[in-house]
Design a protein around this motif. Structure first.
Motif, PDB file in Angstrom:
ATOM      1  N   PHE A   1       6.916  -0.296 -11.518  1.00 52.62           N
ATOM      2  CA  PHE A   1       6.474  -0.462 -10.137  1.00 52.62           C
ATOM      3  C   PHE A   1       7.378  -1.446  -9.402  1.00 52.62           C
ATOM      4  N   ALA A   2       7.830  -2.501 -10.091  1.00 52.36           N
ATOM      5  CA  ALA A   2       8.748  -3.448  -9.462  1.00 52.36           C
ATOM      6  C   ALA A   2      10.048  -2.748  -9.064  1.00 52.36           C
ATOM      7  N   HIS A   3      10.509  -1.834  -9.928  1.00 50.41           N
ATOM      8  CA  HIS A   3      11.720  -1.078  -9.595  1.00 50.41           C
ATOM      9  C   HIS A   3      11.468  -0.169  -8.403  1.00 50.41           C
ATOM     10  N   LEU A   4      10.282   0.434  -8.336  1.00 53.29           N
ATOM     11  CA  LEU A   4       9.929   1.266  -7.190  1.00 53.29           C
ATOM     12  C   LEU A   4       9.929   0.435  -5.899  1.00 53.29           C
ATOM     13  N   CYS A   5       9.393  -0.783  -5.975  1.00 52.83           N
ATOM     14  CA  CYS A   5       9.412  -1.671  -4.801  1.00 52.83           C
ATOM     15  C   CYS A   5      10.839  -1.990  -4.388  1.00 52.83           C
ATOM     16  N   ALA A   6      11.718  -2.216  -5.374  1.00 49.80           N
ATOM     17  CA  ALA A   6      13.117  -2.487  -5.058  1.00 49.80           C
ATOM     18  C   ALA A   6      13.778  -1.276  -4.403  1.00 49.80           C
ATOM     19  N   GLN A   7      13.443  -0.070  -4.885  1.00 54.12           N
ATOM     20  CA  GLN A   7      13.969   1.150  -4.267  1.00 54.12           C
ATOM     21  C   GLN A   7      13.448   1.314  -2.838  1.00 54.12           C
ATOM     22  N   LEU A   8      12.157   1.000  -2.627  1.00 54.59           N
ATOM     23  CA  LEU A   8      11.587   1.072  -1.284  1.00 54.59           C
ATOM     24  C   LEU A   8      12.302   0.106  -0.351  1.00 54.59           C
TER      25      LEU A   8
ATOM     26  N   ASP B   1      -4.626 -10.694 -18.304  1.00 56.60           N
ATOM     27  CA  ASP B   1      -3.992  -9.401 -18.545  1.00 56.60           C
ATOM     28  C   ASP B   1      -4.296  -8.410 -17.429  1.00 56.60           C
ATOM     29  N   LEU B   2      -5.492  -8.477 -16.835  1.00 61.67           N
ATOM     30  CA  LEU B   2      -5.800  -7.607 -15.701  1.00 61.67           C
ATOM     31  C   LEU B   2      -5.062  -8.064 -14.443  1.00 61.67           C
ATOM     32  N   ALA B   3      -4.909  -9.372 -14.276  1.00 60.18           N
ATOM     33  CA  ALA B   3      -4.222  -9.888 -13.087  1.00 60.18           C
ATOM     34  C   ALA B   3      -2.805  -9.329 -12.987  1.00 60.18           C
ATOM     35  N   GLU B   4      -2.132  -9.141 -14.112  1.00 63.00           N
ATOM     36  CA  GLU B   4      -0.781  -8.586 -14.092  1.00 63.00           C
ATOM     37  C   GLU B   4      -0.764  -7.118 -13.682  1.00 63.00           C
ATOM     38  N   ARG B   5      -1.937  -6.481 -13.703  1.00 62.48           N
ATOM     39  CA  ARG B   5      -2.024  -5.059 -13.375  1.00 62.48           C
ATOM     40  C   ARG B   5      -2.739  -4.811 -12.052  1.00 62.48           C
ATOM     41  N   LEU B   6      -2.966  -5.856 -11.269  1.00 63.80           N
ATOM     42  CA  LEU B   6      -3.632  -5.725  -9.984  1.00 63.80           C
ATOM     43  C   LEU B   6      -2.645  -5.858  -8.825  1.00 63.80           C
ATOM     44  N   LEU B   7      -3.028  -5.274  -7.692  1.00 65.76           N
ATOM     45  CA  LEU B   7      -2.218  -5.344  -6.484  1.00 65.76           C
ATOM     46  C   LEU B   7      -3.160  -5.699  -5.326  1.00 65.76           C
TER      47      LEU B   7
ATOM     48  N   VAL C   1       5.112   6.963 -13.927  1.00 64.14           N
ATOM     49  CA  VAL C   1       5.241   5.577 -13.478  1.00 64.14           C
ATOM     50  C   VAL C   1       3.863   4.912 -13.443  1.00 64.14           C
ATOM     51  N   PRO C   2       3.591   3.977 -14.356  1.00 64.67           N
ATOM     52  CA  PRO C   2       2.329   3.236 -14.252  1.00 64.67           C
ATOM     53  C   PRO C   2       2.354   2.317 -13.041  1.00 64.67           C
ATOM     54  N   VAL C   3       1.304   2.364 -12.244  1.00 65.71           N
ATOM     55  CA  VAL C   3       1.242   1.553 -11.029  1.00 65.71           C
ATOM     56  C   VAL C   3       0.073   0.589 -11.126  1.00 65.71           C
ATOM     57  N   PRO C   4       0.217  -0.628 -10.609  1.00 67.97           N
ATOM     58  CA  PRO C   4      -0.906  -1.565 -10.622  1.00 67.97           C
ATOM     59  C   PRO C   4      -2.044  -1.048  -9.752  1.00 67.97           C
TER      60      PRO C   4
ATOM     61  N   ALA D   1       0.833  -1.204   0.000  1.00 63.96           N
ATOM     62  CA  ALA D   1       0.000   0.000   0.000  1.00 63.96           C
ATOM     63  C   ALA D   1       0.866   1.252   0.000  1.00 63.96           C
ATOM     64  N   ILE D   2       1.948   1.244   0.770  1.00 64.69           N
ATOM     65  CA  ILE D   2       2.860   2.389   0.806  1.00 64.69           C
ATOM     66  C   ILE D   2       3.523   2.578  -0.561  1.00 64.69           C
ATOM     67  N   ALA D   3       3.957   1.482  -1.178  1.00 61.96           N
ATOM     68  CA  ALA D   3       4.582   1.566  -2.503  1.00 61.96           C
ATOM     69  C   ALA D   3       3.617   2.158  -3.518  1.00 61.96           C
ATOM     70  N   TRP D   4       2.352   1.753  -3.441  1.00 60.08           N
ATOM     71  CA  TRP D   4       1.358   2.300  -4.381  1.00 60.08           C
ATOM     72  C   TRP D   4       1.189   3.801  -4.179  1.00 60.08           C
ATOM     73  N   LEU D   5       1.120   4.259  -2.938  1.00 59.70           N
ATOM     74  CA  LEU D   5       0.971   5.696  -2.682  1.00 59.70           C
ATOM     75  C   LEU D   5       2.162   6.476  -3.234  1.00 59.70           C
ATOM     76  N   ILE D   6       3.368   5.943  -3.062  1.00 63.67           N
ATOM     77  CA  ILE D   6       4.545   6.609  -3.619  1.00 63.67           C
ATOM     78  C   ILE D   6       4.463   6.641  -5.139  1.00 63.67           C
ATOM     79  N   GLY D   7       3.998   5.535  -5.739  1.00 63.82           N
ATOM     80  CA  GLY D   7       3.844   5.488  -7.188  1.00 63.82           C
ATOM     81  C   GLY D   7       2.847   6.509  -7.706  1.00 63.82           C
ATOM     82  N   CYS D   8       1.797   6.800  -6.916  1.00 67.19           N
ATOM     83  CA  CYS D   8       0.797   7.785  -7.338  1.00 67.19           C
ATOM     84  C   CYS D   8       1.376   9.185  -7.450  1.00 67.19           C
ATOM     85  N   LEU D   9       2.497   9.456  -6.788  1.00 65.74           N
ATOM     86  CA  LEU D   9       3.133  10.770  -6.854  1.00 65.74           C
ATOM     87  C   LEU D   9       4.088  10.895  -8.029  1.00 65.74           C
ATOM     88  N   GLY D  10       4.202   9.852  -8.835  1.00 70.75           N
ATOM     89  CA  GLY D  10       5.065   9.892 -10.003  1.00 70.75           C
ATOM     90  C   GLY D  10       4.245  10.023 -11.271  1.00 70.75           C
ATOM     91  N   PRO D  11       4.423  11.074 -12.053  1.00 66.86           N
ATOM     92  CA  PRO D  11       3.587  11.271 -13.249  1.00 66.86           C
ATOM     93  C   PRO D  11       3.883  10.304 -14.384  1.00 66.86           C
TER      94      PRO D  11
END
Length: 491
Positions: free
Chosen positions: A358-365, A298-304, A187-190, A175-185
């Motif tokens: 998003f995977a890279h963002l998770c790795a950075q987190l 295809d949707l499953a790959e884009r869900l969190l 970065v597509p986030v699941p 959930a935290i990773a998703w919120l950080i992703g929302c602040l990036g114009p």
């Protein structure tokens, strides 16, 4: 005396407008007006309830003592201004989040004074953006955010997690990773799918996550009945939150895939015969529900998936939201602090996941905090693959057949031969009728298997297509080693 000398109103309006406003066009040809020194831009043809440029121009003329002008003079002046603006350089307008100069990004707080948050590599601060760097577009969906608190010592993240009922620590870090992703114009986030038993507070948690980005006036919505209404709502805001999903039609599933990863929508422009209106968008999406039934691959790959549990102690709505509103500045400040740390962290980009950004963002987190977000993300995708397989009899049959293939070996047949093979395997020598929706032709089977490719690959079964002199074929290969996500482990 000429008519122009008798009625110079349009010249008065034009001179006033050009001295008090900046006019420019976007890439799709829409002309915007931006008051000098203010970052918010309005389409000059808009008649929306958030305030049109025509209205602010009339108010400015009246308050500055230039007079009150009739509609004809205003129309003629705006027609000329629009024509002149079409010759200017293009500039983008943004909703809520925007890229800035030197690697910075901006967050629109939705305030009338134009104050926004600039997130840069060394920190964040509150400022009014230069119009040459950022132009904001606002709609009825643009809520106001409080000024974020400084020096929070990360207390805001703990306050948020205490208010939500996330079932595990792994869910919390996603959930935290998703919120950080929302602040990036860029970065597509699941799309987080908040699920759990009845009474787990899914809608409440969804509102809390949404209002961190969109303000206290934002709320969850029912899914629109058609794609046009969905895309209109998505294009007018930043985060779109759909509540209490119980069924996912193929059209809605495809539309959600497009929203997450981006799409361009083209329609005939109103009051024209041959021109078109283009709308490009990629938006964060949030969903809540107990169960949406069968999930397409295809949707499953884009869900969190974010699972919640029932709270042990119940609180009144008034008490809960009063506390949330009080701590929201601290939550937002802590999120901004963490965003700066995460963006500064160095980490390798996983190459085996579709949502690589998003995977890279998770790795950075993980590099910044050690939370284990990437491992949690891999495990969530693994769970979603299980859901896809459990809801798809064809996928189950393919995996059953793959068990008969030696590891590292492959099997090649035409799509029609594969259809007969898999149909016989499912029906067990015609003792069981084929289910509704089972492929009826080799072409339909081939298309279904293409859609199932990522899900099957995650289980060590590769599907490939090719052509020989005898015709096209489908090839099934059983991997000799475990898929990458199994090799790296899961929590």
């Amino acid at each position: 005396m000429s008519e122009d000398e008798k009625n110079p109103a349009r010249e008065v309006i034009t001179d006033y407008a050009q001295s008090h406003f900046r006019y420019f066009r976007t890439a799709d040809g829409t002309v915007y007006a931006q008051k000098n020194g203010h970052p918010v831009a309005r389409p000059i043809r808009s008649q929306g309830t958030t305030g049109s440029h025509r209205q602010e121009l009339m108010v400015g003329l009246f308050r500055d003592g230039r007079g009150v002008f009739n509609g004809t003079a205003l129309k003629e002046a705006l027609d000329l201004i629009e024509a002149l603006a079409l010759t200017e350089d293009t500039q983008a307008v943004h909703i809520r989040v925007a890229p800035g100069f030197d690697g910075a990004t901006w967050l629109d707080l939705g305030r009338t004074d134009g104050q926004s948050v600039r997130i840069h590599p060394t920190g964040w601060d509150i400022a009014i953006p230069d119009p040459r760097e950022v132009c904001w577009r606002r709609t009825q969906l643009t809520g106001e955010l409080p000024l974020p608190a400084k020096d929070t010592d990360d207390k805001g993240i703990d306050l948020l997690l205490r208010l939500c009922n996330f079932a595990t620590a792994e869910t919390e870090c996603l959930a935290i990773a998703w919120l950080i992703g929302c602040l990036g114009p860029s970065v597509p986030v699941p799309a987080p799918f908040l699920t759990g038993p009845q009474g787990a507070g899914k809608s409440t948690a969804g509102r809390m996550l949404l209002r961190i980005i969109e303000g206290m006036s934002s709320d969850l919505r029912r899914p629109p009945k058609d794609e046009d209404n969905l895309t209109a709502a998505v294009a007018a805001g930043w985060v779109t939150a759909l509540d209490n999903l119980s069924h996912m039609t193929p059209d809605l599933s495809d539309a959600m895939c497009c929203i997450v990863t981006g799409i361009e929508n083209v329609k005939r422009a109103l009051f024209t015969d041959g021109d078109v209106h283009r709308a490009r968008y990629r938006r964060p999406l949030l969903l809540t529900g107990i169960d949406v039934g069968v999930i397409r691959p295809d949707l499953a790959e884009r869900l969190l998936p974010l699972r919640l549990e029932r709270p042990r102690v119940r609180r009144t709505e008034a008490e809960l939201w009063a506390e949330y509103a009080e701590v929201l500045p601290v939550i937002l400040g802590s999120l901004l602090d963490l965003t700066v740390k995460v963006r500064a962290a160095e980490a390798e980009t996983p190459t085996d996941l579709r949502m690589a950004d998003f995977a890279h963002l998770c790795a950075q987190l993980d590099a910044a905090t050690g939370l284990g977000a990437l491992t949690a993300y891999r495990a969530s995708l693994d769970d979603l693959n299980d859901d896809v397989i459990e809801g798809d009899l064809l996928a189950q049959t393919v995996l059953k057949h793959a068990d008969s293939i030696e590891p590292g070996a492959d099997q090649r047949m035409t799509s029609t031969e594969w259809l007969h093979c898999l149909s016989r395997l499912y029906s067990s020598d015609d003792l069981r009728p084929l289910p509704k929706g089972w492929p009826t032709t080799g072409k339909v089977l081939s298309d279904r298997l293409k859609r199932l490719q990522p899900t099957l690959a995650a289980r060590g079964v590769l599907i490939d297509t090719g052509r020989t002199s005898e015709g096209r074929y489908l090839e099934m290969t059983r991997q000799a080693t475990s898929p990458p996500h199994e090799q790296q482990g899961a929590f």
